[in-house]
Scaffold this active site. Structure first.
Site, PDB file in Angstrom:
ATOM      1  N   ALA A  29     -11.738  -3.670 -13.810  1.00 57.48           N
ATOM      2  CA  ALA A  29     -10.745  -4.445 -13.066  1.00 57.48           C
ATOM      3  C   ALA A  29     -11.099  -4.546 -11.588  1.00 57.48           C
ATOM      4  O   ALA A  29     -10.844  -5.567 -10.943  1.00 57.48           O
ATOM      5  CB  ALA A  29      -9.364  -3.812 -13.235  1.00 57.48           C
ATOM      6  N   GLU A  30     -11.694  -3.499 -11.050  1.00 62.63           N
ATOM      7  CA  GLU A  30     -11.990  -3.456  -9.621  1.00 62.63           C
ATOM      8  C   GLU A  30     -13.237  -4.261  -9.251  1.00 62.63           C
ATOM      9  O   GLU A  30     -13.243  -4.984  -8.257  1.00 62.63           O
ATOM     10  CB  GLU A  30     -12.169  -2.005  -9.168  1.00 62.63           C
ATOM     11  CG  GLU A  30     -10.900  -1.156  -9.206  1.00 62.63           C
ATOM     12  CD  GLU A  30      -9.938  -1.477  -8.076  1.00 62.63           C
ATOM     13  OE1 GLU A  30     -10.265  -2.345  -7.238  1.00 62.63           O
ATOM     14  OE2 GLU A  30      -8.856  -0.871  -8.036  1.00 62.63           O
ATOM     15  N   SER A  31     -14.317  -4.093 -10.015  1.00 57.18           N
ATOM     16  CA  SER A  31     -15.607  -4.653  -9.575  1.00 57.18           C
ATOM     17  C   SER A  31     -16.442  -5.283 -10.676  1.00 57.18           C
ATOM     18  O   SER A  31     -17.538  -5.777 -10.396  1.00 57.18           O
ATOM     19  CB  SER A  31     -16.433  -3.534  -8.928  1.00 57.18           C
ATOM     20  OG  SER A  31     -16.817  -2.574  -9.910  1.00 57.18           O
TER      21      SER A  31
ATOM     22  N   TYR B 123      -2.436  -6.110 -11.431  1.00 55.19           N
ATOM     23  CA  TYR B 123      -3.502  -5.111 -11.537  1.00 55.19           C
ATOM     24  C   TYR B 123      -3.160  -4.069 -12.601  1.00 55.19           C
ATOM     25  O   TYR B 123      -3.997  -3.738 -13.455  1.00 55.19           O
ATOM     26  CB  TYR B 123      -3.706  -4.433 -10.182  1.00 55.19           C
ATOM     27  CG  TYR B 123      -4.679  -3.286 -10.203  1.00 55.19           C
ATOM     28  CD1 TYR B 123      -6.054  -3.498 -10.147  1.00 55.19           C
ATOM     29  CD2 TYR B 123      -4.230  -1.958 -10.279  1.00 55.19           C
ATOM     30  CE1 TYR B 123      -6.956  -2.448 -10.173  1.00 55.19           C
ATOM     31  CE2 TYR B 123      -5.114  -0.899 -10.305  1.00 55.19           C
ATOM     32  CZ  TYR B 123      -6.476  -1.155 -10.244  1.00 55.19           C
ATOM     33  OH  TYR B 123      -7.362  -0.106 -10.277  1.00 55.19           O
TER      34      TYR B 123
END
Length: 324
Positions: free
Chosen positions: A212-214, A309
């Site tokens: 999800a982040e990168s 998120y």
């Protein structure tokens, strides 16, 4: 006499550390250093209160999984049967990843909560050390033959080894980001498994957060300055002892440790199998928006970005767990 011995030991450590310590030393030299410098304390004791043992030297035996070089110097990644360690040294290793090493390492002052500040004193080839130990091991008295123990199997009857697990995660990481080299994927997989085990976090949740982040892009940088695989803000990274957030091992170490901290602050000491989906949401919201925002709103903040998120990470986590 005790003070004099301490000075001699300190000077000896300094002399070895000042050299190209990542170059394996002869076995006899290593054994002499180990006999003189290594503490008799076991790893569990050192891990329980590392700050109390700053300056102590102990032995790590494992596989060189890789290394990174930055402005602070070189960090070796040593993978043992149970954990992964970042070990600072003055130069890049002369051996390729996969080499088995026996390492004497010193605990640094920044090891406040775990053994995250380690410096290499000396190393040698573990195969040589094993041969010497085998040749000098006292022979036990003969015993009656015992039937071999049956290996652990999963429900399908197949034996699952640590390398099977590493391979599965390595392949998954490559699927997430096909631009990663095999070596990078292996380092990321071993780091996720090692640090997740150390901090009691499901490795699949760590994968979900990084996705999800990168999307597993090592050099990812957000518009607000978050860095690396777990998108750590510079101030957060510094507080976690991460010197280079673009180093995969350091970033995963910091990200997993921060996830653990958010769980501890949001849901307390619940065991992993006691957590609810709402508990996961609170910890993930704290990771994204900060723990103060969660506390201030008495739950997941009403920010569109944060709610999206949380839903995204939990959805990915369920998929990785095979839950519909």
């Amino acid at each position: 006499m005790r003070f004099k011995s301490f000075i001699i030991a300190t000077l000896l450590v300094a002399a070895v550390s000042a050299a190209a310590a990542s170059v394996p030393v002869p076995l006899n030299e290593y054994r002499a250093l180990r006999k003189r410098l290594a503490t008799g304390l076991n790893l569990a004791t050192l891990n329980s209160a590392p700050a109390q043992y700053a300056g102590k030297v102990f032995e790590i035996r494992g596989v060189l999984a890789g290394f990174s070089i930055d402005s602070e110097g070189c960090h070796l990644i040593i993978k043992t049967d149970d954990d992964s360690y970042l070990v600072k040294t003055d130069s890049a290793p002369v051996d390729s990843p996969g080499t088995e090493l026996a390492c004497l390492v010193m605990i640094g002052k920044q090891s406040l909560y775990c053994l995250n500040d380690l410096s290499l004193v000396a190393c040698t080839y573990d195969a040589d050390l094993k041969r010497w130990e085998e040749a000098n091991r006292p022979k036990p008295a003969p015993e009656a033959a015992q039937p071999p123990a049956k290996p652990q199997k999963n429900e399908s009857g197949r034996v699952i080894t640590l390398e099977d697990l590493v391979k599965a995660y390595r392949n998954a990481v490559k699927q997430f980001n096909r631009r990663l080299s095999d070596s990078q994927a292996d380092t990321i997989a071993r780091s996720i498994l090692g640090f997740s085990c150390r901090y009691r976090i499901d490795a699949r949740l760590v994968c979900a957060v990084i996705l999800a982040e990168s999307n597993f892009k090592i050099t990812a940088t957000s518009s607000c300055g978050a860095q690396g695989l777990g998108q750590l803000m510079p101030s957060t990274a510094a507080g976690l002892g991460v010197n280079n957030a673009y180093d995969p091992v350091e970033n995963i170490y910091g990200s997993v440790r921060y996830i653990r901290s958010m769980f501890d602050r949001m849901v307390g000491s619940k065991a992993w199998n006691e957590l609810t989906e709402y508990d996961l949401g609170l910890a993930l919201a704290a990771y994204n928006a900060g723990p103060n925002a969660v506390k201030r709103h008495g739950g997941i903040p009403p920010y569109k970005e944060t709610r999206n998120y949380v839903n995204k990470v939990i959805s990915i986590y369920k998929q990785l767990c095979g839950v519909k």
